[in-house]
Design a protein around this motif. Structure first.
Motif, PDB file in Angstrom:
ATOM      1  N   VAL A 281      12.785 -24.836  32.903  1.00  0.00           N
ATOM      2  CA  VAL A 281      13.482 -25.906  31.859  1.00  0.00           C
ATOM      3  C   VAL A 281      13.766 -26.990  32.756  1.00  0.00           C
ATOM      4  CG1 VAL A 281      14.563 -23.880  30.426  1.00  0.00           C
ATOM      5  CG2 VAL A 281      15.526 -24.299  32.627  1.00  0.00           C
ATOM      6  N   ASN A 282      13.791 -27.325  34.130  1.00  0.00           N
ATOM      7  CA  ASN A 282      13.846 -28.422  34.604  1.00  0.00           C
ATOM      8  C   ASN A 282      12.743 -29.272  34.825  1.00  0.00           C
ATOM      9  OD1 ASN A 282      16.578 -27.765  35.211  1.00  0.00           O
ATOM     10  ND2 ASN A 282      16.193 -26.490  37.092  1.00  0.00           N
ATOM     11  N   GLY A 283      11.661 -28.683  34.229  1.00  0.00           N
ATOM     12  CA  GLY A 283      10.235 -29.558  34.273  1.00  0.00           C
ATOM     13  C   GLY A 283       9.413 -29.180  35.382  1.00  0.00           C
ATOM     14  N   GLN A 284       9.996 -28.304  36.338  1.00  0.00           N
ATOM     15  CA  GLN A 284       9.111 -28.022  37.609  1.00  0.00           C
ATOM     16  C   GLN A 284       7.991 -26.915  37.258  1.00  0.00           C
ATOM     17  OE1 GLN A 284      12.683 -26.444  39.915  1.00  0.00           O
ATOM     18  NE2 GLN A 284      11.905 -27.684  41.393  1.00  0.00           N
ATOM     19  N   LEU A 285       7.003 -27.080  37.892  1.00  0.00           N
ATOM     20  CA  LEU A 285       5.870 -26.111  37.722  1.00  0.00           C
ATOM     21  C   LEU A 285       5.990 -25.277  38.767  1.00  0.00           C
ATOM     22  CD1 LEU A 285       3.033 -28.693  36.749  1.00  0.00           C
ATOM     23  CD2 LEU A 285       3.912 -27.054  35.354  1.00  0.00           C
ATOM     24  N   LEU A 286       5.897 -23.815  38.414  1.00  0.00           N
ATOM     25  CA  LEU A 286       6.051 -22.697  39.118  1.00  0.00           C
ATOM     26  C   LEU A 286       4.968 -21.764  38.900  1.00  0.00           C
ATOM     27  CD1 LEU A 286      10.076 -22.344  38.797  1.00  0.00           C
ATOM     28  CD2 LEU A 286       8.873 -23.173  40.907  1.00  0.00           C
ATOM     29  N   TRP A 287       4.648 -20.679  39.934  1.00  0.00           N
ATOM     30  CA  TRP A 287       4.035 -19.454  39.677  1.00  0.00           C
ATOM     31  C   TRP A 287       5.121 -18.477  39.184  1.00  0.00           C
ATOM     32  CZ3 TRP A 287      -0.976 -19.907  38.602  1.00  0.00           C
ATOM     33  CH2 TRP A 287      -1.728 -20.961  39.491  1.00  0.00           C
ATOM     34  N   GLN A 288       4.489 -17.579  38.424  1.00  0.00           N
ATOM     35  CA  GLN A 288       5.401 -16.491  37.754  1.00  0.00           C
ATOM     36  C   GLN A 288       5.654 -15.572  38.979  1.00  0.00           C
ATOM     37  OE1 GLN A 288       3.116 -13.674  35.633  1.00  0.00           O
ATOM     38  NE2 GLN A 288       4.897 -12.381  34.985  1.00  0.00           N
ATOM     39  N   ASP A 289       4.823 -15.410  40.119  1.00  0.00           N
ATOM     40  CA  ASP A 289       5.015 -14.410  41.155  1.00  0.00           C
ATOM     41  C   ASP A 289       5.443 -15.149  42.380  1.00  0.00           C
ATOM     42  OD1 ASP A 289       3.052 -16.029  42.220  1.00  0.00           O
ATOM     43  OD2 ASP A 289       1.471 -14.349  42.253  1.00  0.00           O
ATOM     44  N   ASN A 290       6.183 -16.334  42.088  1.00  0.00           N
ATOM     45  CA  ASN A 290       6.744 -17.323  43.215  1.00  0.00           C
ATOM     46  C   ASN A 290       5.913 -17.579  44.217  1.00  0.00           C
ATOM     47  OD1 ASN A 290       9.450 -17.043  41.792  1.00  0.00           O
ATOM     48  ND2 ASN A 290       9.695 -15.084  42.499  1.00  0.00           N
ATOM     49  N   THR A 291       4.754 -17.503  44.154  1.00  0.00           N
ATOM     50  CA  THR A 291       3.931 -18.417  45.121  1.00  0.00           C
ATOM     51  C   THR A 291       4.036 -19.653  45.404  1.00  0.00           C
ATOM     52  OG1 THR A 291       2.085 -16.360  44.560  1.00  0.00           O
ATOM     53  CG2 THR A 291       1.239 -18.415  45.663  1.00  0.00           C
ATOM     54  N   ALA A 292       3.813 -20.065  46.541  1.00  0.00           N
ATOM     55  CA  ALA A 292       4.066 -21.683  46.642  1.00  0.00           C
ATOM     56  C   ALA A 292       3.151 -22.352  45.680  1.00  0.00           C
ATOM     57  CB  ALA A 292       4.028 -21.897  48.309  1.00  0.00           C
ATOM     58  N   LEU A 293       3.223 -23.580  45.308  1.00  0.00           N
ATOM     59  CA  LEU A 293       2.207 -24.268  44.551  1.00  0.00           C
ATOM     60  C   LEU A 293       1.489 -25.299  45.210  1.00  0.00           C
ATOM     61  CD1 LEU A 293       1.122 -24.683  41.568  1.00  0.00           C
ATOM     62  CD2 LEU A 293       3.047 -26.401  41.363  1.00  0.00           C
ATOM     63  N   ASP A 294       0.757 -24.707  46.379  1.00  0.00           N
ATOM     64  CA  ASP A 294       0.001 -25.247  47.277  1.00  0.00           C
ATOM     65  C   ASP A 294      -1.462 -26.025  46.930  1.00  0.00           C
ATOM     66  OD1 ASP A 294       2.147 -25.388  48.971  1.00  0.00           O
ATOM     67  OD2 ASP A 294       1.419 -23.458  50.094  1.00  0.00           O
ATOM     68  N   PHE A 295      -1.886 -25.329  45.805  1.00  0.00           N
ATOM     69  CA  PHE A 295      -3.387 -25.721  45.409  1.00  0.00           C
ATOM     70  C   PHE A 295      -3.059 -25.967  43.847  1.00  0.00           C
ATOM     71  CE2 PHE A 295      -7.116 -24.111  43.289  1.00  0.00           C
ATOM     72  CZ  PHE A 295      -8.048 -24.911  44.103  1.00  0.00           C
ATOM     73  N   VAL A 296      -3.633 -26.817  43.492  1.00  0.00           N
ATOM     74  CA  VAL A 296      -3.927 -27.172  42.066  1.00  0.00           C
ATOM     75  C   VAL A 296      -5.287 -27.363  41.666  1.00  0.00           C
ATOM     76  CG1 VAL A 296      -1.689 -27.738  41.958  1.00  0.00           C
ATOM     77  CG2 VAL A 296      -3.329 -29.514  42.300  1.00  0.00           C
ATOM     78  N   ASN A 297      -5.594 -27.323  40.542  1.00  0.00           N
ATOM     79  CA  ASN A 297      -7.005 -27.546  39.719  1.00  0.00           C
ATOM     80  C   ASN A 297      -6.776 -28.037  38.395  1.00  0.00           C
ATOM     81  OD1 ASN A 297      -9.874 -27.704  39.847  1.00  0.00           O
ATOM     82  ND2 ASN A 297      -9.981 -25.806  39.008  1.00  0.00           N
ATOM     83  N   TRP A 298      -5.829 -29.188  38.246  1.00  0.00           N
ATOM     84  CA  TRP A 298      -5.467 -29.591  36.915  1.00  0.00           C
ATOM     85  C   TRP A 298      -6.791 -30.221  36.410  1.00  0.00           C
ATOM     86  CZ3 TRP A 298      -1.568 -27.543  34.947  1.00  0.00           C
ATOM     87  CH2 TRP A 298      -0.541 -27.296  35.748  1.00  0.00           C
ATOM     88  N   GLY A 299      -6.944 -30.294  34.985  1.00  0.00           N
ATOM     89  CA  GLY A 299      -7.953 -30.971  34.420  1.00  0.00           C
ATOM     90  C   GLY A 299      -7.683 -32.632  34.165  1.00  0.00           C
ATOM     91  N   ASP A 300      -8.428 -33.460  33.787  1.00  0.00           N
ATOM     92  CA  ASP A 300      -8.025 -34.799  33.362  1.00  0.00           C
ATOM     93  C   ASP A 300      -6.833 -34.907  32.557  1.00  0.00           C
ATOM     94  OD1 ASP A 300     -10.280 -35.526  35.072  1.00  0.00           O
ATOM     95  OD2 ASP A 300     -11.637 -35.764  33.159  1.00  0.00           O
ATOM     96  N   GLY A 301      -5.811 -35.650  32.999  1.00  0.00           N
ATOM     97  CA  GLY A 301      -4.482 -36.053  32.214  1.00  0.00           C
ATOM     98  C   GLY A 301      -3.588 -34.798  32.240  1.00  0.00           C
ATOM     99  N   GLN A 302      -3.904 -33.952  33.130  1.00  0.00           N
ATOM    100  CA  GLN A 302      -2.857 -32.497  33.252  1.00  0.00           C
ATOM    101  C   GLN A 302      -2.078 -32.893  34.520  1.00  0.00           C
ATOM    102  OE1 GLN A 302      -2.244 -30.164  30.982  1.00  0.00           O
ATOM    103  NE2 GLN A 302      -3.655 -31.212  29.598  1.00  0.00           N
ATOM    104  N   PRO A 303      -0.997 -32.116  34.701  1.00  0.00           N
ATOM    105  CA  PRO A 303       0.023 -31.471  33.431  1.00  0.00           C
ATOM    106  C   PRO A 303       0.315 -32.571  32.435  1.00  0.00           C
ATOM    107  CG  PRO A 303       1.228 -31.465  35.522  1.00  0.00           C
ATOM    108  CD  PRO A 303      -0.310 -32.069  35.888  1.00  0.00           C
ATOM    109  N   SER A 304       0.279 -32.149  31.214  1.00  0.00           N
ATOM    110  CA  SER A 304       0.498 -33.316  30.081  1.00  0.00           C
ATOM    111  C   SER A 304       2.119 -33.362  30.282  1.00  0.00           C
ATOM    112  CB  SER A 304       0.131 -32.528  28.958  1.00  0.00           C
ATOM    113  OG  SER A 304       0.842 -31.520  28.515  1.00  0.00           O
TER     114      SER A 304
END
Length: 201
Positions: free
Chosen positions: A51-74
């Motif tokens: 709700v604060n706009g933060q991107l998180l993993w459901q299992d609480n893994t650190a968000l160290d790696f990302v593979n966003w497509g063009d224009g993402q996260p929207s």
């Protein structure tokens, strides 16, 4: 399924929606997701926007790696849930009610339990199933060869001991016959002596 339904399904199977921790894991998921590209456009993964706009993993893994497509996260205010594209492997955030497939991730298990799993449920992994089949066939072949050799040697021993009895019985009978013949020859010799004595007198 919606993202919430996918979370429930994963929890019921003992896992959570997949988190992607590094490039190897991402490549693995992309490789397998590509197999379903003709059937489904994408899969829910465990990334979500709180709700604060933060991107998180459901299992609480650190968000160290990302593979966003063009224009993402929207920046779409209704897009809260993460999807992995079956065609490209890139991530995007969508509305959580969208209908997608999903990818669950189960916790790692000890190697002993993993080995037990391979032998207990070979149907799920064809390679280990074929390996288990060859091991089983080899063991059955070894057992059958062992039984065949045992039968052969037992038969051979039995026929040799049976032949020995016949030889012993035959030699006893031959000795008995010789003794009788010798007895008859002895009485013939006595008769011949008596005849010779009578003829001399």
């Amino acid at each position: 399924m919606s993202w919430a339904q996918s979370v429930t399904q994963c929890l019921q199977s003992g896992g959570m929606l997949a988190s992607v921790e590094d490039l190897d894991e991402s490549n693995f998921l992309i490789e397998h997701a590509d197999l379903y590209a003709s059937k489904i456009s994408g899969f829910w993964i465990g990334i979500y926007r709180n709700v604060n706009g933060q991107l998180l993993w459901q299992d609480n893994t650190a968000l160290d790696f990302v593979n966003w497509g063009d224009g993402q996260p929207s920046g779409d205010e209704l897009a809260f849930c993460g999807e992995l594209s079956a065609a490209t492997g890139n991530w995007s955030v969508l509305t959580c009610s969208s209908q997608k497939g999903f990818i669950c991730k189960k916790p790692k298990i000890h190697s002993f339990l993993f080995t037990f799993y391979l032998f207990a449920d070979a149907r799920k992994d064809k390679a280990s199933g074929h390996l288990n089949m060859w091991i089983l066939l080899t063991l059955v072949l070894i057992i059958l060869l062992g039984v065949a050799f045992m039968i052969y040697f037992l038969f051979k021993i039995k026929t040799q001991s049976g032949t020995g009895r016949e030889v012993r019985q035959g030699s006893r009978q031959l000795e008995y016959t010789r003794a009788l013949t010798a007895g008859d020859n002895g009485s013939d010799a006595t008769n011949d002596k008596e005849k010779n004595e009578h003829s001399v007198v």
